[in-house]
Design a protein around this motif. Structure first.
Motif, PDB file in Angstrom:
ATOM      1  N   THR A  80       0.806  -1.218   0.000  1.00 37.16           N
ATOM      2  CA  THR A  80       0.000   0.000   0.000  1.00 37.16           C
ATOM      3  C   THR A  80       0.840   1.270   0.000  1.00 37.16           C
ATOM      4  N   ALA A  81       1.960   1.269   0.702  1.00 38.70           N
ATOM      5  CA  ALA A  81       2.770   2.485   0.839  1.00 38.70           C
ATOM      6  C   ALA A  81       3.799   2.642  -0.273  1.00 38.70           C
ATOM      7  N   GLN A  82       3.981   1.613  -1.072  1.00 41.56           N
ATOM      8  CA  GLN A  82       5.022   1.653  -2.100  1.00 41.56           C
ATOM      9  C   GLN A  82       4.598   2.520  -3.280  1.00 41.56           C
ATOM     10  N   SER A  83       5.455   3.500  -3.622  1.00 36.87           N
ATOM     11  CA  SER A  83       5.193   4.339  -4.793  1.00 36.87           C
ATOM     12  C   SER A  83       6.245   4.108  -5.871  1.00 36.87           C
ATOM     13  N   GLY A  84       7.310   3.400  -5.517  1.00 44.25           N
ATOM     14  CA  GLY A  84       8.386   3.166  -6.457  1.00 44.25           C
ATOM     15  C   GLY A  84       9.417   4.279  -6.484  1.00 44.25           C
ATOM     16  N   GLN A  85       9.194   5.308  -5.689  1.00 44.27           N
ATOM     17  CA  GLN A  85      10.114   6.443  -5.618  1.00 44.27           C
ATOM     18  C   GLN A  85      11.009   6.297  -4.398  1.00 44.27           C
ATOM     19  N   ILE A  86      12.140   6.962  -4.435  1.00 40.31           N
ATOM     20  CA  ILE A  86      13.032   6.960  -3.285  1.00 40.31           C
ATOM     21  C   ILE A  86      12.328   7.617  -2.102  1.00 40.31           C
ATOM     22  N   GLY A  87      12.545   7.101  -0.912  1.00 42.08           N
ATOM     23  CA  GLY A  87      11.927   7.673   0.281  1.00 42.08           C
ATOM     24  C   GLY A  87      10.601   7.065   0.665  1.00 42.08           C
ATOM     25  N   ASP A  88      10.251   5.905   0.091  1.00 39.08           N
ATOM     26  CA  ASP A  88       8.983   5.252   0.445  1.00 39.08           C
ATOM     27  C   ASP A  88       8.937   4.842   1.907  1.00 39.08           C
ATOM     28  N   GLY A  89      10.082   4.568   2.517  1.00 39.85           N
ATOM     29  CA  GLY A  89      10.110   4.272   3.942  1.00 39.85           C
ATOM     30  C   GLY A  89      10.730   2.933   4.272  1.00 39.85           C
ATOM     31  N   LYS A  90      10.543   2.542   5.527  1.00 40.30           N
ATOM     32  CA  LYS A  90      11.098   1.296   6.050  1.00 40.30           C
ATOM     33  C   LYS A  90      10.082   0.664   7.000  1.00 40.30           C
ATOM     34  N   ILE A  91      10.253  -0.642   7.209  1.00 41.37           N
ATOM     35  CA  ILE A  91       9.441  -1.373   8.186  1.00 41.37           C
ATOM     36  C   ILE A  91      10.400  -2.151   9.076  1.00 41.37           C
ATOM     37  N   PHE A  92      10.179  -2.048  10.385  1.00 43.80           N
ATOM     38  CA  PHE A  92      10.973  -2.784  11.368  1.00 43.80           C
ATOM     39  C   PHE A  92      10.022  -3.676  12.152  1.00 43.80           C
ATOM     40  N   VAL A  93      10.419  -4.922  12.387  1.00 44.77           N
ATOM     41  CA  VAL A  93       9.604  -5.857  13.163  1.00 44.77           C
ATOM     42  C   VAL A  93      10.436  -6.301  14.359  1.00 44.77           C
ATOM     43  N   ILE A  94       9.884  -6.092  15.547  1.00 45.27           N
ATOM     44  CA  ILE A  94      10.582  -6.376  16.795  1.00 45.27           C
ATOM     45  C   ILE A  94       9.744  -7.362  17.614  1.00 45.27           C
ATOM     46  N   ASP A  95      10.406  -8.301  18.273  1.00 49.61           N
ATOM     47  CA  ASP A  95       9.688  -9.194  19.183  1.00 49.61           C
ATOM     48  C   ASP A  95       9.135  -8.376  20.347  1.00 49.61           C
ATOM     49  N   LEU A  96       7.881  -8.625  20.674  1.00 42.99           N
ATOM     50  CA  LEU A  96       7.215  -7.924  21.769  1.00 42.99           C
ATOM     51  C   LEU A  96       7.023  -8.918  22.903  1.00 42.99           C
ATOM     52  N   GLU A  97       7.673  -8.673  24.013  1.00 37.46           N
ATOM     53  CA  GLU A  97       7.655  -9.618  25.121  1.00 37.46           C
ATOM     54  C   GLU A  97       6.282  -9.732  25.773  1.00 37.46           C
ATOM     55  N   ASN A  98       5.636  -8.608  26.014  1.00 36.46           N
ATOM     56  CA  ASN A  98       4.346  -8.642  26.687  1.00 36.46           C
ATOM     57  C   ASN A  98       3.558  -7.383  26.368  1.00 36.46           C
ATOM     58  N   ALA A  99       2.248  -7.480  26.517  1.00 41.03           N
ATOM     59  CA  ALA A  99       1.350  -6.333  26.400  1.00 41.03           C
ATOM     60  C   ALA A  99       0.329  -6.444  27.519  1.00 41.03           C
ATOM     61  N   LEU A 100      -0.089  -5.317  28.057  1.00 36.15           N
ATOM     62  CA  LEU A 100      -1.049  -5.310  29.150  1.00 36.15           C
ATOM     63  C   LEU A 100      -2.094  -4.236  28.894  1.00 36.15           C
ATOM     64  N   ARG A 101      -3.354  -4.639  28.896  1.00 40.47           N
ATOM     65  CA  ARG A 101      -4.440  -3.664  28.747  1.00 40.47           C
ATOM     66  C   ARG A 101      -4.721  -3.101  30.135  1.00 40.47           C
ATOM     67  N   ILE A 102      -4.526  -1.829  30.296  1.00 40.93           N
ATOM     68  CA  ILE A 102      -4.634  -1.188  31.610  1.00 40.93           C
ATOM     69  C   ILE A 102      -6.038  -1.318  32.187  1.00 40.93           C
TER      70      ILE A 102
END
Length: 112
Positions: A80-102
């Motif tokens: 969806t975000a790809q335009s084929g031009q320089i500067g389209d961006g980056k995606i980083f995927v990190i392991d998430l140890e835990n999440a807590l709904r307050i």
């Protein structure tokens, strides 16, 4: 769980949000950021004077998802975000140890 961080061009936000909603992403955080990558900024002319813009406006998306949904999220953002031009961006995927709904105290995938 995975924590997906995507840096995209601002005008792509609405299309990315709609595409992510269609695959089941229920929430995300969006921040206005500035930065540069390989393009090293850009040169612009304003009132006849040339000046260099070192940091370009971008949007940072932060999305916490289950392990199963993470590949689909990265594929959807890329398509969806790809335009084929320089500067389209980056995606980083990190392991998430835990999440807590307050509000409810739910943890892990239930908190997402």
């Amino acid at each position: 769980m995975k924590f997906v961080i995507a840096i995209i061009k601002p005008f792509k936000l609405e299309a990315v949000r709609e595409a992510l909603s269609e695959i089941g992403v229920e929430g995300m955080t969006v921040s206005e950021v500035k930065g540069y990558g390989r393009q090293k900024g850009q040169t612009e002319i304003y009132r006849g004077a040339e000046y260099s813009v070192s940091f370009l406006p971008k949007l940072k998306l932060e999305i916490a998802v289950s392990d199963e949904l993470a590949p689909k999220v990265t594929d959807t953002i890329t398509a969806t975000a790809q335009s084929g031009q320089i500067g389209d961006g980056k995606i980083f995927v990190i392991d998430l140890e835990n999440a807590l709904r307050i509000r409810t105290g739910e943890t892990g995938d239930e908190a997402l």
